[in-house]
Scaffold this active site. Sequence first.
Site: not given
Length: 815
Positions: A611, A664, A682
């Site tokens: 993120a 979320g 990733k």
Amino acid sequence: MKVLKFGGTSVANAKNINLVKQIVSESAKEKKLVVVVSALGGITDLLLTALNQASNKDYGYENTLSKIEKRHLDTIKSLFPITKQSTILSWVKGELNDLETLLEGAFLIGETTSRLSDKVVSYGELLSSYIISEYFKSKKLGTILKSGRELITTDANFAKANVDFKATDKTCKEFFRSNDSTVVVVPGFVASSVEGDHTTLGRGGSDYTAAIIAAAIDAEELQIWTDVSGMFTANPKIVKQAKCVSQISYEEAMELSHFGAKVLYPPTVQPVLAKEIPIRIKNTFEPQDEGTLITKKLDVNDKTVKGISHVGNTALISLEGPSMIGIPGVSKRFFETLSSKNISVVLITQASSEHSICVGIDQSEAKRAENALNQAFEYEILTKRLKPVIIEKDLAIIALVGENMKSHQGLSGKMFSTLGKNNVNIRAIAQGASERNISAVIDENDVKKALNSLHEAFFESITKQLNLYIMGVGNVGSKLMDQLNKQKSYLKNEMQLNVRVIGISNSRKMVFREGGINTKKWEEELEKGQKADLKKFLRNVQQLNYRNSIFVDNTASEEIAFSYNDYLKSSISVVTCNKIACSSAYSNYTELKQSSKKYNSPFLFETNVGAGLPILDTLRHLITSGDRVHKIQAVLSGSLNFVFNNFNSEITFEEIVKQAQEEGYTEPDPKIDLSGVDVMRKILILARESGYELNIDDIKNDSFLPQEALETNNNTDFFNSLKKHEEHFQSIYKKANEKNCKLKYVARFENGKAIVGLQEIPVGHDFYNLEGSDNIVLFFTDRYRNQPLIIKGAGAGADVTASGIFADIIRIANY
Ligand code: ADP
Ligand code: ASP
Ligand code: MG
């Protein structure tokens, strides 16, 4: 005496003519005045349309003529009291009847001539000057009307006649010497030939009329009153940030107008320059604004670049071939041919190898120029010593202009690199010998972007504008909008960044605002928008063609991920948190990277891993500084971390996954996280960014999910299967707990191979203390051989993801 010229907008209607009267009566208190007027704004175009229709046997000309009539009659009715109207109306109607007869003639014979065209088009100024002079008289301004046709003598080169200065000077001097009226109103643009035909001085030529008279009578000043407050650093209608230039030299003004600064008709400067009569450009609608002064004198510390202008509708015409080398006279024949056809050349380039000559001309002349040149060089073309003439159309010339440019280095470098960075393709370049201008030929479509980026580079170096197109305004996108809104003034004041959101779309609707969407009210704006359409969205972004455009993808959509290349190839940067593109086939990933390089459009996806954590950025710094990655160990799933950090014997696995989704921490489809696919993507991206060629199929994934859960097709079935297999999850937990271990979903890359899977992590391990949704990455590299470089922190959540996207946007600003 002073000469004041009022342009089309300034005299477009009664209200504006009244403003003109106020300006004139104020000035007339001090000096006698010559007031040159244009036709009421738009009338010249209507006259040409009417003639064109009539000569093409189109009855539409009658309708156009009615429009012309109505504009004039309405103006008279608003300017004069009823008792005074009849004489003026009947004079104007008489003239309009004559005009009608001319148009009928053109209709009957179905053709027109340039002589007739000049006669028809003269009516605009004849009518406006009559109405305005009558209005001034009615306001007791001591006014007479003098026809421009009687004052200015030209040759019979209709539509753009050449002035006979000797005769004109004489007539003007004689007339004004004996004139004792305070105000003499003169129609601009119109003249007459020695033979007595009506002629005109070229479109925009009223400025020229005023300059010719000013020079002939040695006026003290020439004032050009128009609809902008002076000559600007660029056309203010195209470049919003353009500023008025307070003082400029005759030569600079000439260059700017030659290259399209319409505010001054190019030949205007010439007559007054010799006599050093100052020109002042003023705004009829803001008369208190200082305007621009055009003079000989120049401030020594003046700015290097004074303005940027452009001429559209340009065609490049080139002649190439081996026979050009060493054969004298090719250029002479080339230019003579164009000149014999009365085609004027706006720009010339010739390579020193003499293999080609290339000139810019008005596009409307392209066909004539092509035919004439192919004919003139017919023999050389037949014998293959020259190639047939090449015409390229839909181009524009942009020019940087400034007297002091010659004493500064690096300006052309800055000009071309600015254009290059914005992916504006340059087709030809020319620099005047005076070094007062550098011009480049570009695609007409790129004009707005080119002018704005050059303006930013040369005049606003401090503020940079970023134009965002946001796709997806769900969890992450709406947080991003909040952050953009909150940071707007900080970015402007502290970082000199003007970040505008031009377009937004979700899956239902999309909205575009050229000046920028109000970031506080984007939801309302989006609701009012049109139906969402990805192809249309792309087309709109391409057509708007703003500089520093950034497409931001906040979705998890595959279709959108596969549109990135279209954006990058159009020189639009891409920022995305969507991992699909970078974890798709290796060939696709490299293609995106190549497009990004080739088209100068950054492609950033920091939020694909961890993120908002600066993982990819750090990795990029390591690689560019020459380090090499050997091994990566990481816990990369914020969602799986959240799940396993909170899962125990007191709560069901299904409940905890639902909670992660609600807060979320998961992808819209939580199976992507739970199955390990998200972690595979990733580690794949980390390996690729470390310089390894790897595909998703090369990664080993030992999933902890039961096969049945892996095979579900929707979220409901997925959650049901989690519920059904609760015992399986509890046993995984129990086993780890008994060994005092924590469960972490670990990704590893070593020796070119990657593996992901759930592991029991004992106390003391680097991964043991990962809290909440934290991520951790350990890079083992040449430089960090024994002690890895560790990056750790919150690795999931809409807020941190949005801030990672925000950081990528700011990175692009600093490119
Ligand atoms: P007028 O009818 O008064 O002669 P024009 O339309 O001929 O007015 O010229 C004024 C227009 O010139 C402005 O409205 C503006 O759009 C355009 N223009 C182009 N370049 C420039 C510039 N560098 N500075 C000011 N105006 C410019
Ligand atoms: N009316 C003419 C034109 O529109 C001349 C002028 O306005 O300067 O071109
Ligand atoms: Mg004009």
